[in-house]
Design a protein around this motif. Structure first.
Motif, PDB file in Angstrom:
ATOM      1  N   CYS A   1      -2.646  13.141  -7.098  1.00 36.95           N
ATOM      2  CA  CYS A   1      -3.281  11.474  -6.914  1.00 36.95           C
ATOM      3  C   CYS A   1      -4.050  11.237  -8.023  1.00 36.95           C
ATOM      4  O   CYS A   1      -4.285  10.075  -8.529  1.00 36.95           O
ATOM      5  CB  CYS A   1      -4.134  11.633  -5.643  1.00 36.95           C
ATOM      6  SG  CYS A   1      -3.032  11.715  -4.065  1.00 36.95           S
TER       7      CYS A   1
ATOM      8  N   ILE B   1      -9.283   3.689   6.814  1.00 42.96           N
ATOM      9  CA  ILE B   1      -8.982   2.955   5.580  1.00 42.96           C
ATOM     10  C   ILE B   1      -9.739   1.766   5.281  1.00 42.96           C
ATOM     11  O   ILE B   1      -9.499   0.980   6.293  1.00 42.96           O
ATOM     12  CB  ILE B   1      -7.390   2.622   5.596  1.00 42.96           C
ATOM     13  CG1 ILE B   1      -6.554   4.089   6.072  1.00 42.96           C
ATOM     14  CG2 ILE B   1      -6.677   2.386   4.215  1.00 42.96           C
ATOM     15  CD1 ILE B   1      -4.924   3.636   6.043  1.00 42.96           C
TER      16      ILE B   1
ATOM     17  N   ALA C   1       2.631   3.273   3.576  1.00 44.26           N
ATOM     18  CA  ALA C   1       1.955   4.390   3.714  1.00 44.26           C
ATOM     19  C   ALA C   1       1.840   5.240   4.997  1.00 44.26           C
ATOM     20  O   ALA C   1       2.404   6.343   5.293  1.00 44.26           O
ATOM     21  CB  ALA C   1       0.740   4.611   2.816  1.00 44.26           C
TER      22      ALA C   1
ATOM     23  N   LEU D   1      -1.828   6.631  -1.491  1.00 35.47           N
ATOM     24  CA  LEU D   1      -1.939   6.407  -0.247  1.00 35.47           C
ATOM     25  C   LEU D   1      -1.563   7.695   0.669  1.00 35.47           C
ATOM     26  O   LEU D   1      -2.180   7.907   1.766  1.00 35.47           O
ATOM     27  CB  LEU D   1      -1.764   4.815   0.176  1.00 35.47           C
ATOM     28  CG  LEU D   1      -2.511   4.031  -0.633  1.00 35.47           C
ATOM     29  CD1 LEU D   1      -1.867   2.554  -0.332  1.00 35.47           C
ATOM     30  CD2 LEU D   1      -3.941   3.912  -0.128  1.00 35.47           C
TER      31      LEU D   1
ATOM     32  N   VAL E   1     -10.881   1.699  -2.991  1.00 35.03           N
ATOM     33  CA  VAL E   1     -10.272   1.991  -1.435  1.00 35.03           C
ATOM     34  C   VAL E   1     -10.784   3.317  -1.094  1.00 35.03           C
ATOM     35  O   VAL E   1     -10.977   4.466  -1.791  1.00 35.03           O
ATOM     36  CB  VAL E   1      -8.563   2.178  -1.657  1.00 35.03           C
ATOM     37  CG1 VAL E   1      -8.099   2.351  -0.540  1.00 35.03           C
ATOM     38  CG2 VAL E   1      -8.048   0.835  -2.387  1.00 35.03           C
TER      39      VAL E   1
ATOM     40  N   CYS F   1       1.009  -1.973   0.644  1.00 37.73           N
ATOM     41  CA  CYS F   1       1.064  -0.681   0.344  1.00 37.73           C
ATOM     42  C   CYS F   1       0.528   0.234   1.500  1.00 37.73           C
ATOM     43  O   CYS F   1       1.018   1.611   1.762  1.00 37.73           O
ATOM     44  CB  CYS F   1       0.250  -0.366  -0.948  1.00 37.73           C
ATOM     45  SG  CYS F   1       1.162  -1.372  -2.261  1.00 37.73           S
ATOM     46  N   VAL F   2      -0.366  -0.163   2.163  1.00 38.24           N
ATOM     47  CA  VAL F   2      -1.002   0.668   3.288  1.00 38.24           C
ATOM     48  C   VAL F   2      -0.103   0.641   4.537  1.00 38.24           C
ATOM     49  O   VAL F   2       0.049   2.036   5.006  1.00 38.24           O
ATOM     50  CB  VAL F   2      -2.300   0.049   3.738  1.00 38.24           C
ATOM     51  CG1 VAL F   2      -3.018   0.809   4.971  1.00 38.24           C
ATOM     52  CG2 VAL F   2      -3.518   0.223   2.635  1.00 38.24           C
TER      53      VAL F   2
ATOM     54  N   ILE G   1     -10.665   6.310   2.046  1.00 34.60           N
ATOM     55  CA  ILE G   1      -9.760   7.044   2.957  1.00 34.60           C
ATOM     56  C   ILE G   1     -10.794   7.961   3.693  1.00 34.60           C
ATOM     57  O   ILE G   1     -11.084   8.949   3.247  1.00 34.60           O
ATOM     58  CB  ILE G   1      -8.445   7.567   2.751  1.00 34.60           C
ATOM     59  CG1 ILE G   1      -7.427   6.307   2.333  1.00 34.60           C
ATOM     60  CG2 ILE G   1      -8.009   8.283   4.032  1.00 34.60           C
ATOM     61  CD1 ILE G   1      -6.386   6.871   2.042  1.00 34.60           C
TER      62      ILE G   1
ATOM     63  N   THR H   1      -7.232   0.895  10.151  1.00 29.65           N
ATOM     64  CA  THR H   1      -7.327  -0.111   8.764  1.00 29.65           C
ATOM     65  C   THR H   1      -8.384  -0.845   8.982  1.00 29.65           C
ATOM     66  O   THR H   1      -8.027  -1.774   9.951  1.00 29.65           O
ATOM     67  CB  THR H   1      -5.787  -0.510   8.652  1.00 29.65           C
ATOM     68  OG1 THR H   1      -4.765   0.577   8.650  1.00 29.65           O
ATOM     69  CG2 THR H   1      -5.688  -1.142   7.361  1.00 29.65           C
TER      70      THR H   1
END
Length: 687
Positions: A622, A568, A511, A549, A580, A507-508, A582, A529
């Motif tokens: 979000c 991330i 995104a 994300l 998670v 998914c990262v 960011i 990341t």
């Protein structure tokens, strides 16, 4: 026939040695009953003549004169007729005189026996001046109504007259009244002659009447009157105490809608007024299993306080009975009550807090239980709760019910005002965003299209620039409308969720691809990341996780300069959730705005003077997505220009760990892809 001469005036003229006195009606009643009791308790056949003024007063004593008539045949009752009273010969002789006769304003009772005699001759004071006259009334009914209203002021009626044991005076008055009886009823002449003959016999040589019965009757009557007076005073004191308490609470309600202040005043006033050992008022509902004691009054400093204690309700016999009866219930002795013996937990509670007698009253409003009032008398002695105390508690409970509802309504009104203010801010922001985010790109698109339409010979390179500019602004409009629709669907609950086990790394990567493709022509900060080699699978909807994300990365890149850095990270927070983060080294957020950034249309610089684009809906979207899967999202920052971190949590799928991914191509892709189509693809098609 109507005689205007007063018997009292005639007596005072004939017997000038007599002096009249003032009597109130209660005194005359006591004297009359004493004279009548002497007839009932004596022997022989005395002569009894009574004038009751009007029929209504006679009806109150008719039963006594039926008993007197059983003692002697010479009983004569006079009254002005109103409904049924008339001339008749029954148990005794009744004489109905004319309503205009002076007898209507007088009160007479004459008793002449062989061994005693007594006489009571009185005239109501100022009766002629005070009593309504028929001439001033429209009809007989109106006159009767006015008379009734006047005479109902019973206890304050005053009379002027003579009360004596003198036999000669009694015989003189009896002769005068017998003459008037014959005038109204001539057929009684023979019987009246026999009565007069008895009056002439033995006028002297008999003992005076014993004043003992009269004194005893007067003492009894005075004691009864005093008892009634004490009861009246007690009732007035109770009513005054009740009204004072209610007024105190009502005044508090008017002065303040603060719930704690209202309950504290009610607790203190009620406890002091009833002299209680302990008074408690607390909020609860019918479905509660326990409650916290919020307000307490202690009558003695030696008693232990139960404030802030948790009070059991589930098995409480008084509480269950309160819910059933919807009225106050009580125990006079908790140690001997069979209801408590069956519930050891509550019995132990009563022993721990020294509760001897226990009363519990509900606070209802429209059949809704809002709270309870508890009253305690401590010690081993039995306390009997009085009805006036219970009535007082019920009155206070009614006032508290209104107060609690008003306080709730006030609190709800404050919430509504805050919501209205938020809506007003939203409206203002929406207008600003509509003007800036919609009007500006629409104007650009219109200018580009007009230029293309009006300049057919425009060079190809310039034509391409115009088309790309129009497409870019059309994309901005599409994203704005899409964000509006997305947030609307999320807030209204119209989104269908499809959670599945997913690796976070996939998914990262998706995104990141989405962010880089949308901002291909913009220099992005360095994005790093830092995901552990092994992470547990998360349970989420892949499409919406990529959306969160993407928006957080977009937001970080937007407020971070090109030479800055975006990271991330993810970690297992040991709570079946994956956290998670960011983070960025960009503009940062003021501490007082860390929560506000998640509001709809929030713009740090203002909607019309910001240096970066956007609708202010991304973080609000979000939050809706993260909260739907049971996670949390929050922001952290040390202040302006010190960077920021956005953190959110995702549920973990059991304890299953994902396998390390060699590359993005080797990992399993989510079943749904991000919905954003990139501008770069459209540019390639145009070329």
């Amino acid at each position: 026939m109507s005689i205007s001469t007063s018997v009292l005036e005639a007596l005072l003229q004939a017997q000038p040695q007599l002096r009249s006195q003032i009597y109130f009606k209660p005194s005359l009643i006591a004297l009359s009953h004493a004279m009548e009791d002497q007839v009932l308790a004596g022997v022989g056949e005395p002569l009894v003549i009574a004038n009751f003024q009007q029929e209504r007063f006679y009806r109150q004593e008719a039963h006594r004169y039926r008993r007197i008539a059983a003692q002697t045949p010479h009983v004569y009752v006079l009254a002005a007729p109103e409904t049924e009273f008339k001339n008749a010969s029954g148990h005794y002789e009744t004489i109905a005189f004319a309503p205009t006769d002076e007898l209507k304003h007088e009160w007479h009772l004459v008793v002449v026996g062989e061994q005693y005699a007594s006489c009571l001759v009185c005239r109501e004071r100022d009766a002629i001046a005070s009593t309504p006259s028929p001439e001033g009334c429209k009809n007989q009914n109106e006159w009767s109504v006015l008379q009734t209203s006047f005479l109902e002021m019973d206890q304050s009626r005053r009379f002027e007259g003579v009360w004596t044991f003198d036999r000669q005076v009694s015989c003189w008055v009896a002769n005068l009244l017998l003459d008037r009886i014959v005038g109204y009823r001539p057929e009684l002449a023979a019987k009246v002659a026999q009565a007069k003959l008895k009056l002439q016999q033995n006028l002297s040589g008999f003992p005076q009447a014993d004043p003992g019965p009269f004194a005893e009757r007067l003492v009894t009557y005075l004691q009864a009157g005093q008892y009634k007076l004490l009861k009246a005073y007690s009732s007035i004191a109770i009513q005054e105490r009740k009204e004072r308490l209610i007024n105190s609470i009502t005044d508090t309600i008017r002065r303040s809608l603060h719930l704690d202040e209202i309950l504290q005043v009610a607790t203190s006033e009620l406890g002091q007024a009833l002299g209680l050992c302990r008074c408690m008022i607390y909020r609860c509902k019918a479905t509660d299993t326990a409650a916290t004691i919020s307000h307490e009054f202690l009558g003695s400093s030696a008693l232990a306080s139960v404030a802030q204690q948790t009070w059991p309700l589930q098995n409480h016999p008084l509480f269950q009975e309160v819910l059933e009866k919807r009225s106050p219930v009580w125990m006079e002795n908790t140690q001997s009550s069979p209801r408590l013996q069956a519930v050891p937990e509550i019995l132990a509670l009563a022993q721990e807090w020294q509760i001897g007698s226990w009363l519990m009253a509900p606070v209802f409003y429209n059949d809704r239980l809002l709270g309870l009032i508890e009253l305690h008398h401590c010690g081993a002695q039995t306390y009997r709760w009085q009805q006036d105390e219970i009535a007082l508690v019920e009155a206070i409970a009614t006032q508290l019910g209104v107060a609690l509802i008003q306080a709730e309504a006030y609190a709800n009104l404050e919430d509504l005002n805050e919501q209205l203010e938020a809506l007003d801010r939203t409206r203002s922001n929406l207008i600003a965003i509509t003007g800036h985010e919609l009007r500006t790109p629409l104007s650009t698109i219109q200018i580009c299209l007009e230029s293309l339409a009006q300049e057919p010979d425009m060079p190809l390179e310039l034509r391409q620039v115009m088309l790309n500019t129009a497409l870019d602004d059309a994309e901005r409009l599409r994203e704005l409308v899409q964000d509006f629709l997305t947030l609307s669907r999320l807030e209204s609950g119209r989104v269908e969720w499809h959670p599945e086990p997913l690796p976070l790394g996939e998914c990262v990567d998706l995104a990141l691809s989405s962010v880089r493709s949308r901002q291909a022509e913009v220099s992005l900060p360095q994005i790093t990341t830092c995901l552990p080699s092994e992470l547990p699978l998360v349970q989420a909807d892949g499409e919406w996780l990529v959306e969160v994300l993407s928006k957080l990365l977009d937001n970080a890149c937007k407020f971070t300069p090109t030479q800055g850095q975006v990271t991330i990270e993810a970690q297992d927070n040991q709570n079946q959730m994956l956290e998670v983060t960011i983070g960025d080294t960009g503009r940062g957020i003021e501490p007082n705005r860390l929560e506000a950034v998640f509001d709809r249309f929030y713009q740090e610089e203002g909607a019309l003077r910001r240096t970066t684009g956007g609708t202010g809906l991304g973080l609000a979207i979000c939050r809706q997505i993260v909260q739907n899967w049971g996670g949390q999202i929050w922001a952290q920052s040390d202040g302006k220009d010190l960077g920021s971190q956005f953190r959110f949590t995702i549920p973990i799928v059991g304890n299953t760990k994902a396998q390390p991914a060699e590359s993005a191509s080797e990992t399993r892709q989510p079943t749904r892809r991000p919905r954003n189509r990139t501008r770069a693809k459209r540019r390639t098609t145009l070329k």
